[in-house]
Design a protein around this motif. Structure first.
Motif, PDB file in Angstrom:
ATOM      1  N   PRO A   1      -6.108 -10.654  -3.096  1.00 49.39           N
ATOM      2  CA  PRO A   1      -5.268  -9.485  -3.655  1.00 49.39           C
ATOM      3  C   PRO A   1      -6.220  -8.171  -3.580  1.00 49.39           C
ATOM      4  O   PRO A   1      -7.618  -8.212  -3.303  1.00 49.39           O
ATOM      5  CB  PRO A   1      -5.057  -9.759  -4.992  1.00 49.39           C
ATOM      6  N   MET A   2      -5.525  -7.167  -2.884  1.00 53.24           N
ATOM      7  CA  MET A   2      -6.285  -5.686  -3.094  1.00 53.24           C
ATOM      8  C   MET A   2      -5.263  -4.488  -3.402  1.00 53.24           C
ATOM      9  O   MET A   2      -4.126  -4.699  -2.886  1.00 53.24           O
ATOM     10  CB  MET A   2      -6.612  -5.644  -1.357  1.00 53.24           C
ATOM     11  N   ARG A   3      -5.825  -3.712  -4.238  1.00 53.93           N
ATOM     12  CA  ARG A   3      -5.015  -2.620  -4.640  1.00 53.93           C
ATOM     13  C   ARG A   3      -4.717  -1.740  -3.526  1.00 53.93           C
ATOM     14  O   ARG A   3      -5.868  -1.298  -2.907  1.00 53.93           O
ATOM     15  CB  ARG A   3      -5.606  -1.861  -5.798  1.00 53.93           C
ATOM     16  N   ILE A   4      -3.590  -1.353  -3.034  1.00 54.94           N
ATOM     17  CA  ILE A   4      -3.685  -0.542  -2.001  1.00 54.94           C
ATOM     18  C   ILE A   4      -2.377   0.367  -2.063  1.00 54.94           C
ATOM     19  O   ILE A   4      -1.300   0.131  -2.565  1.00 54.94           O
ATOM     20  CB  ILE A   4      -3.751  -1.319  -0.534  1.00 54.94           C
ATOM     21  N   SER A   5      -2.604   1.567  -1.509  1.00 54.52           N
ATOM     22  CA  SER A   5      -1.357   2.514  -1.524  1.00 54.52           C
ATOM     23  C   SER A   5      -0.966   2.995  -0.011  1.00 54.52           C
ATOM     24  O   SER A   5      -1.769   3.511   0.544  1.00 54.52           O
ATOM     25  CB  SER A   5      -1.715   3.938  -2.444  1.00 54.52           C
ATOM     26  N   LYS A   6       0.154   2.898   0.164  1.00 55.22           N
ATOM     27  CA  LYS A   6       0.376   3.394   1.827  1.00 55.22           C
ATOM     28  C   LYS A   6       0.461   4.959   1.725  1.00 55.22           C
ATOM     29  O   LYS A   6       0.123   5.206   2.687  1.00 55.22           O
ATOM     30  CB  LYS A   6       1.815   2.758   1.972  1.00 55.22           C
ATOM     31  N   TYR A   7       0.670   5.478   0.582  1.00 49.61           N
ATOM     32  CA  TYR A   7       0.592   6.876   0.503  1.00 49.61           C
ATOM     33  C   TYR A   7      -0.874   7.260   0.851  1.00 49.61           C
ATOM     34  O   TYR A   7      -1.396   8.362   1.784  1.00 49.61           O
ATOM     35  CB  TYR A   7       1.297   7.608  -0.629  1.00 49.61           C
ATOM     36  N   CYS A   8      -1.722   6.630   0.035  1.00 42.61           N
ATOM     37  CA  CYS A   8      -2.966   6.949  -0.099  1.00 42.61           C
ATOM     38  C   CYS A   8      -3.885   6.581   1.397  1.00 42.61           C
ATOM     39  O   CYS A   8      -4.711   7.386   1.661  1.00 42.61           O
ATOM     40  CB  CYS A   8      -3.920   6.366  -1.152  1.00 42.61           C
ATOM     41  N   ILE A   9      -3.523   5.404   1.652  1.00 43.04           N
ATOM     42  CA  ILE A   9      -4.194   5.141   2.952  1.00 43.04           C
ATOM     43  C   ILE A   9      -3.790   5.827   4.238  1.00 43.04           C
ATOM     44  O   ILE A   9      -4.421   6.514   4.974  1.00 43.04           O
ATOM     45  CB  ILE A   9      -3.983   3.774   3.417  1.00 43.04           C
ATOM     46  N   GLY A  10      -2.326   6.424   4.337  1.00 43.92           N
ATOM     47  CA  GLY A  10      -2.012   7.108   5.293  1.00 43.92           C
ATOM     48  C   GLY A  10      -2.330   8.471   5.316  1.00 43.92           C
ATOM     49  O   GLY A  10      -2.699   9.165   6.071  1.00 43.92           O
ATOM     50  N   SER A  11      -2.374   9.189   4.112  1.00 47.70           N
ATOM     51  CA  SER A  11      -3.098  10.458   3.907  1.00 47.70           C
ATOM     52  C   SER A  11      -4.539  10.248   4.285  1.00 47.70           C
ATOM     53  O   SER A  11      -4.844  11.238   4.829  1.00 47.70           O
ATOM     54  CB  SER A  11      -3.120  10.873   2.315  1.00 47.70           C
ATOM     55  N   ALA A  12      -5.597   9.511   4.063  1.00 51.28           N
ATOM     56  CA  ALA A  12      -6.729   9.398   4.263  1.00 51.28           C
ATOM     57  C   ALA A  12      -6.980   9.043   5.950  1.00 51.28           C
ATOM     58  O   ALA A  12      -7.845   9.821   6.525  1.00 51.28           O
ATOM     59  CB  ALA A  12      -7.437   8.164   3.620  1.00 51.28           C
ATOM     60  N   LEU A  13      -5.988   8.609   6.508  1.00 52.78           N
ATOM     61  CA  LEU A  13      -6.136   8.458   7.916  1.00 52.78           C
ATOM     62  C   LEU A  13      -5.652   9.714   8.732  1.00 52.78           C
ATOM     63  O   LEU A  13      -6.227  10.065   9.734  1.00 52.78           O
ATOM     64  CB  LEU A  13      -5.066   7.226   8.464  1.00 52.78           C
ATOM     65  N   LEU A  14      -4.679  10.494   8.030  1.00 52.08           N
ATOM     66  CA  LEU A  14      -4.109  11.744   8.900  1.00 52.08           C
ATOM     67  C   LEU A  14      -5.088  12.838   8.488  1.00 52.08           C
ATOM     68  O   LEU A  14      -5.206  13.586   9.109  1.00 52.08           O
ATOM     69  CB  LEU A  14      -2.684  11.783   8.558  1.00 52.08           C
ATOM     70  N   ASN A  15      -5.724  12.872   7.376  1.00 56.65           N
ATOM     71  CA  ASN A  15      -6.576  13.954   6.743  1.00 56.65           C
ATOM     72  C   ASN A  15      -7.971  13.770   6.587  1.00 56.65           C
ATOM     73  O   ASN A  15      -8.178  13.381   5.404  1.00 56.65           O
ATOM     74  CB  ASN A  15      -5.699  14.683   5.774  1.00 56.65           C
ATOM     75  N   PRO A  16      -9.010  14.267   7.338  1.00 59.71           N
ATOM     76  CA  PRO A  16     -10.199  13.770   7.243  1.00 59.71           C
ATOM     77  C   PRO A  16     -10.952  14.557   6.355  1.00 59.71           C
ATOM     78  O   PRO A  16     -12.207  14.348   5.742  1.00 59.71           O
ATOM     79  CB  PRO A  16     -10.912  13.686   8.445  1.00 59.71           C
ATOM     80  N   THR A  17     -10.257  15.616   5.770  1.00 57.71           N
ATOM     81  CA  THR A  17     -11.164  16.604   4.864  1.00 57.71           C
ATOM     82  C   THR A  17     -10.788  15.989   3.577  1.00 57.71           C
ATOM     83  O   THR A  17     -11.172  16.483   2.401  1.00 57.71           O
ATOM     84  CB  THR A  17     -10.384  18.032   4.762  1.00 57.71           C
ATOM     85  N   LEU A  18      -9.801  15.070   3.232  1.00 58.36           N
ATOM     86  CA  LEU A  18      -9.535  14.521   1.848  1.00 58.36           C
ATOM     87  C   LEU A  18     -10.738  13.655   1.362  1.00 58.36           C
ATOM     88  O   LEU A  18     -10.961  13.015   2.203  1.00 58.36           O
ATOM     89  CB  LEU A  18      -8.091  13.662   1.919  1.00 58.36           C
ATOM     90  N   LYS A  19     -10.852  13.653   0.119  1.00 59.16           N
ATOM     91  CA  LYS A  19     -11.991  12.758  -0.390  1.00 59.16           C
ATOM     92  C   LYS A  19     -11.408  11.258  -0.466  1.00 59.16           C
ATOM     93  O   LYS A  19     -10.407  11.024  -0.348  1.00 59.16           O
ATOM     94  CB  LYS A  19     -12.095  13.126  -2.093  1.00 59.16           C
TER      95      LYS A  19
END
Length: 258
Positions: free
Chosen positions: A224-242
């Protein structure tokens, strides 16, 4: 908005496995909506998914809409200007929210949805119907936002997600399983696809480790792994995000990309 991905040979294998399931309808699965639930998520790939479906078909029905057992979904996520929802998740805040407009493309219905993760590890989802996905929130959606702790913050559209979803319903336990394939993300600047990746989410009223699909995933050595499509997608699209706390998740997702 993003374009739908072309099918692959692995998806043909998945469709062949799904064809062996007993079908169920939208009206029949209403009794297993699980709007207040425990979620357990897994990340895998399309090759393993075909094998998994063969293993569990005696224990689940599959949702079928207009003859299709993989249904396309379109989602627009909203967040504050400073990405408070994203940062709450990244920083490990126990109670957090996500806001989205979602269109269920097979049925033609759309909703504004609020997902709340509680400090007890439960997911509570509330939603109101909307006519279509828009860049702004209608009055009913704003009223729903006013009921959350983000009531004083302006929500803005941030990223689109598109995916195909398989929905399984347990035959012997109150359980729904959603399996997302053909994932892609986009914002105003770019888009990214996660070809071959699958995200599996087991939704239960309480944490039942004897779930057939969870047992099969253990046999297949998928943790199991805690994951959010919103967070993964945001991180992939925006390299400036923490993203420090998402680096391992991004590596796992990348390892399943074909």
């Amino acid at each position: 908005m993003i374009d739908e991905l072309e099918p692959t040979s692995q998806l043909d294998n998945i469709d062949q496995a799904l064809a062996k399931f007993t079908p169920t309808s939208l009206s029949e699965i209403d009794s297993v909506s699980l709007m207040n639930r425990i979620d357990t998520k897994y990340v895998s790939n399309e090759v393993l998914l075909a094998q998994l479906l063969e293993m569990v078909r005696a224990d689940y029905k599959v949702l079928e809409v207009d003859g299709f057992r993989r249904s396309p979904y379109e989602t627009l996520y909203f967040d504050t200007l400073h990405r408070d929802c994203y940062l709450d998740h990244h920083n490990g805040r126990a109670t957090r929210l996500k806001f989205r407009q979602r269109r269920y493309m097979s049925s033609g219905t759309a909703f504004f949805e609020v997902k709340q993760k509680t400090n007890r590890g439960r997911t509570i989802k509330r939603r109101v119907p909307i006519a279509s996905i828009e860049q702004t929130l209608d009055d009913a959606s704003k009223d729903l936002v006013l009921q959350t702790r983000s009531s004083g913050k302006t929500l803005l559209p941030q990223i689109w997600t598109l995916f195909s979803r398989i929905t399984l319903v347990g035959l012997n336990i109150a359980e729904r399983v959603t399996i997302d394939t053909e994932l892609s993300f986009s914002d105003e600047q770019q888009d990214r696809a996660l070809e071959g990746v699958t995200i599996i989410e087991v939704k239960q009223e309480r944490n039942l480790r004897n779930s057939p699909i969870r047992q099969c995933l253990r046999q297949l050595r998928v943790p199991p792994m805690r994951i959010s499509k919103y967070c993964i997608g945001s991180a992939l699209l925006n390299p400036t995000l923490k993203r420090n706390r998402f680096k391992r998740k991004l590596r796992v997702v990348g390892s399943h990309t074909s």
